[in-house]
Design an enzyme around this catalytic site. Structure first.
Site, PDB file in Angstrom:
ATOM      1  N   LYS A  14       0.860  -1.192   0.000  1.00 36.29           N
ATOM      2  CA  LYS A  14       0.000   0.000   0.000  1.00 36.29           C
ATOM      3  C   LYS A  14       0.892   1.237   0.000  1.00 36.29           C
ATOM      4  O   LYS A  14       1.503   1.571   1.014  1.00 36.29           O
ATOM      5  CB  LYS A  14      -0.898   0.049   1.248  1.00 36.29           C
ATOM      6  CG  LYS A  14      -1.940   1.169   1.115  1.00 36.29           C
ATOM      7  CD  LYS A  14      -2.414   1.714   2.424  1.00 36.29           C
ATOM      8  CE  LYS A  14      -1.644   2.903   2.900  1.00 36.29           C
ATOM      9  NZ  LYS A  14      -1.729   4.119   2.066  1.00 36.29           N
ATOM     10  N   GLY A  64       5.609   7.741   9.743  1.00 37.04           N
ATOM     11  CA  GLY A  64       5.745   8.517  10.969  1.00 37.04           C
ATOM     12  C   GLY A  64       5.623   7.665  12.235  1.00 37.04           C
ATOM     13  O   GLY A  64       5.071   6.561  12.225  1.00 37.04           O
ATOM     14  N   ILE A  65       6.126   8.205  13.320  1.00 43.72           N
ATOM     15  CA  ILE A  65       6.214   7.454  14.576  1.00 43.72           C
ATOM     16  C   ILE A  65       4.820   7.109  15.132  1.00 43.72           C
ATOM     17  O   ILE A  65       4.608   6.004  15.642  1.00 43.72           O
ATOM     18  CB  ILE A  65       7.063   8.254  15.595  1.00 43.72           C
ATOM     19  CG1 ILE A  65       7.440   7.405  16.788  1.00 43.72           C
ATOM     20  CG2 ILE A  65       6.381   9.507  16.065  1.00 43.72           C
ATOM     21  CD1 ILE A  65       8.524   8.071  17.652  1.00 43.72           C
ATOM     22  N   GLU A  66       3.866   8.036  15.019  1.00 46.90           N
ATOM     23  CA  GLU A  66       2.540   7.762  15.593  1.00 46.90           C
ATOM     24  C   GLU A  66       1.852   6.645  14.815  1.00 46.90           C
ATOM     25  O   GLU A  66       1.218   5.769  15.407  1.00 46.90           O
ATOM     26  CB  GLU A  66       1.679   9.034  15.620  1.00 46.90           C
ATOM     27  CG  GLU A  66       2.182  10.090  16.607  1.00 46.90           C
ATOM     28  CD  GLU A  66       2.466   9.537  18.020  1.00 46.90           C
ATOM     29  OE1 GLU A  66       1.716   8.662  18.490  1.00 46.90           O
ATOM     30  OE2 GLU A  66       3.469   9.961  18.633  1.00 46.90           O
ATOM     31  N   THR A  67       1.993   6.677  13.485  1.00 44.01           N
ATOM     32  CA  THR A  67       1.421   5.590  12.685  1.00 44.01           C
ATOM     33  C   THR A  67       2.132   4.279  13.027  1.00 44.01           C
ATOM     34  O   THR A  67       1.484   3.228  13.139  1.00 44.01           O
ATOM     35  CB  THR A  67       1.575   5.886  11.174  1.00 44.01           C
ATOM     36  OG1 THR A  67       1.228   7.238  10.941  1.00 44.01           O
ATOM     37  CG2 THR A  67       0.697   4.982  10.348  1.00 44.01           C
ATOM     38  N   GLU A  72      10.380   1.533   9.970  1.00 41.12           N
ATOM     39  CA  GLU A  72      11.354   2.593   9.625  1.00 41.12           C
ATOM     40  C   GLU A  72      10.644   3.913   9.886  1.00 41.12           C
ATOM     41  O   GLU A  72       9.809   4.340   9.082  1.00 41.12           O
ATOM     42  CB  GLU A  72      11.753   2.492   8.146  1.00 41.12           C
ATOM     43  CG  GLU A  72      12.468   1.218   7.771  1.00 41.12           C
ATOM     44  CD  GLU A  72      13.872   1.126   8.326  1.00 41.12           C
ATOM     45  OE1 GLU A  72      14.439   2.163   8.712  1.00 41.12           O
ATOM     46  OE2 GLU A  72      14.396   0.004   8.402  1.00 41.12           O
ATOM     47  N   CYS A  93      13.726  11.519   6.109  1.00 41.61           N
ATOM     48  CA  CYS A  93      13.793  10.989   7.470  1.00 41.61           C
ATOM     49  C   CYS A  93      15.144  11.267   8.121  1.00 41.61           C
ATOM     50  O   CYS A  93      15.240  11.495   9.319  1.00 41.61           O
ATOM     51  CB  CYS A  93      13.521   9.498   7.460  1.00 41.61           C
ATOM     52  SG  CYS A  93      14.622   8.598   6.344  1.00 41.61           S
ATOM     53  N   GLU A  95      10.069  16.245  14.972  1.00 36.02           N
ATOM     54  CA  GLU A  95      10.421  16.130  13.559  1.00 36.02           C
ATOM     55  C   GLU A  95       9.526  17.080  12.760  1.00 36.02           C
ATOM     56  O   GLU A  95       8.327  16.846  12.614  1.00 36.02           O
ATOM     57  CB  GLU A  95      10.204  14.688  13.086  1.00 36.02           C
ATOM     58  CG  GLU A  95      10.693  14.465  11.667  1.00 36.02           C
ATOM     59  CD  GLU A  95      10.321  13.093  11.113  1.00 36.02           C
ATOM     60  OE1 GLU A  95       9.158  12.682  11.270  1.00 36.02           O
ATOM     61  OE2 GLU A  95      11.192  12.453  10.508  1.00 36.02           O
TER      62      GLU A  95
END
Ligand SMILES: NC(=O)c1ccc[n+]([C@@H]2O[C@H](COP(=O)([O-])OP(=O)(O)OC[C@H]3O[C@@H](n4cnc5c(N)ncnc54)[C@H](O)[C@@H]3O)[C@@H](O)[C@H]2O)c1
Ligand SMILES: C[N+](C)(C)CC=O
Length: 487
Positions: free
Chosen positions: A173, A227-230, A248, A282, A383
């Site tokens: 995806k 992203g970190i939250e996802t 990652e 990143c 970030e």
């Protein structure tokens, strides 16, 4: 209309919904794509499951799979120019950057094609008399692969090439904002003759298609870049069937400049560290940490050069920096810089949207340098993912390392110095997956990529990148079987 690729067929979404893809340079609609949902994701997962469990792919010799992966590299080379232009149209990055990405991408397929058949397993010196013991590597199974918008095809290649080389089947995806080169690579994989069901593409949003891939019990491995939250949500969803997990995630990457560094090189590379692709990288070196004795001169030289960066269309050869990806992202970067100002940072250059009338239709933000920054500021910790550098000062080596490591992230970092012993001492203490000495933002297929701390789990690229897509099996054989009469 661009369609999804499931079980060897190009299909429209079951709902019939579509999405328009926007050029970030001028907001023109560049394509309409079908918009899949959970149902389409389940259909694709079932196709990948069937291809893994009941077809030949996972069992053909690795040398055969290697030929398929080589063919994909050949086709990328053939369509290099078209792919690069499509990537720039979709992301806004300069065509020169996209051409470099396409070289890297072909190289990634080539690398994994070459190592696919080099691992015949290991013979263990068994401690049990009259026995053999060996370790073999096998594919993990059905892989869910979710990619971001900043390097659409490059991040896809880091997942597709090792997954195929190792004999897995997959459902990818791409980011819903930038799916165009992902559609194209699936056309190329079809042309390369990859059997039906082995590679599947579902277009759609993260909350629907992405969430289904992360939670579905028929997926054995989820590989996510974003992203970190996802990433945290995916980790939680993946626990349903204890999936293999590769994450990652983001970075807030320090770039340490010592007073003994080559001054002009360090200034030049401090800019390369952040302003490629408008800082939407990143590993962007967004935290510039400069030794106090050269701080003022360094900032002066940096600001002078940053104010000359030319913004424009990625298709204009004189453009050095393109737009951000979306209006929402411009708002996020504006908010990020405003937060910095409220915290006491000084805008040395940039700090807003450009006034040039030619740039008003695009999602542009000025290259920005924020000085008077300290590690406790949100602008230094969060970030921002835009063309913004924060500058901090340090007194000595210990101080530099303390500042550099003061982050929840640990993706990458840079050191500029001519003292090799000092550089090596720093490298040992820097808690990051990649450290560059006297360089920035370099990566290639042979070396692993990934983060310490909250920058992720696992590695892409290199031999480790292939191992992410392999299970390890120990095979023990008793050469003299006889009853042991234990019971
Ligand atoms: N470490 C690396 O190598 C690397 C490389 C590139 C980008 N990134 C990171 O990616 C981020 C920028 O990309 P982004 O804005 O596309 O990230 P994002 O997390 O918003 O989205 C990434 C992908 O996840 C999908 N997604 C969103 N919600 C989901 C959910 N609940 N379940 C499953 N999938 C979901 C999105 O549709 C997209 O395909 C930055 O933080 C950047 O640092 C990291
Ligand atoms: C991993 N890299 C550096 C190619 C892109 C990061 O956003």
């Amino acid at each position: 209309m661009k369609k999804m690729f499931i079980n060897g067929e190009w299909l429209e979404a079951s709902s019939g919904e579509t999405r328009e893809i926007i050029n970030p340079y001028n907001q023109e609609v560049i394509a309409t794509v079908t918009e899949g949902n959970e149902q389409d994701a389940r259909f694709a997962i079932a196709a990948a499951r069937e291809a893994f469990d009941n077809k030949e792919w996972a069992f053909i010799p690795a040398s055969e799979r290697s030929k398929f992966v080589h063919s994909i590299a050949d086709l990328i080379k053939r369509d290099h120019a078209q792919l690069a232009e499509l990537e720039s149209l979709d992301t806004g990055k300069t065509v020169e950057e996209s051409r470099g990405d396409m070289d890297d991408i072909a190289g990634v397929f080539r690398y994994f094609a070459e190592i696919a058949d080099k691992d015949g397993g290991d013979i263990i010196d068994s401690p049990i008399p009259h026995s053999t013991s060996r370790v073999v590597h096998e594919p993990v199974g059905v892989c869910g692969q979710i990619t971001p918008w900043n390097y659409p095809l490059l991040q896809a290649s880091w997942k597709l090439a090792p997954a195929l080389a190792a004999g897995n089947t997959l459902v990818m995806k791409p980011s819903e904002i930038t799916p165009l080169t992902s559609v194209k690579i699936f056309e190329l994989m079809e042309e390369a003759g990859i059997p039906a069901g082995v590679v599947n593409l579902v277009l759609g949003s993260g909350n629907t298609v992405g969430a289904e891939l992360a939670a579905n019990d028929n997926v054995d491995l989820i590989s996510f870049t974003g992203g970190i939250e996802t990433g945290k949500k995916i980790m939680q969803a993946a626990s349903s069937n204890v999936k293999n997990l590769a994450l990652e995630l983001g970075g807030k990457n320090p770039n340490i400049v010592f007073a003994d560094a080559d001054f002009d090189t360090a200034v030049d590379q401090a800019m390369n560290a952040v302003f490629f692709h408008a800082g939407q990288i990143c590993s962007a070196g967004t935290r510039l940490i400069v030794e106090e004795s050269i701080h003022d001169d360094f900032v002066h030289a940096l600001v002078k050069r940053v104010s000359n960066i030319k913004l424009g269309s990625g298709f204009d050869p004189s453009t050095q920096m393109g737009p951000l990806i979306s209006a929402e992202h411009v708002t996020k970067v504006c908010h990020y810089v405003e937060t910095g100002k409220q915290e006491g940072a000084t805008v040395a250059v940039g700090g807003g949207r450009p006034e040039d009338p030619h740039l008003q239709d695009g999602f542009f933000y000025l290259p920005t340098v924020l000085t008077n920054c300290t590690t406790n500021m949100r602008v230094v910790q969060d970030e921002g993912f835009g063309p913004v550098i924060t500058v901090e000062k340090f007194q000595d080596e210990e101080d530099a390392i303390r500042l550099a490591n003061d982050s929840i992230y640990g993706l990458s970092g840079g050191i500029f110095t001519n003292d090799i012993a000092k550089a090596e001492r720093c490298v040992r203490k820097m808690r990051m997956g990649t450290v560059w000495i006297n360089d920035v933002n370099l990566y290639f297929p042979h070396a692993p990529w990934g983060g310490y701390k909250q920058s992720g789990i696992g590695r892409e690229l290199g031999k480790t990148g292939l191992e992410e897509y392999q299970e390890t099996k120990h095979v023990f054989q008793n050469l003299k079987p006889e009853p042991v009469h234990w019971f």
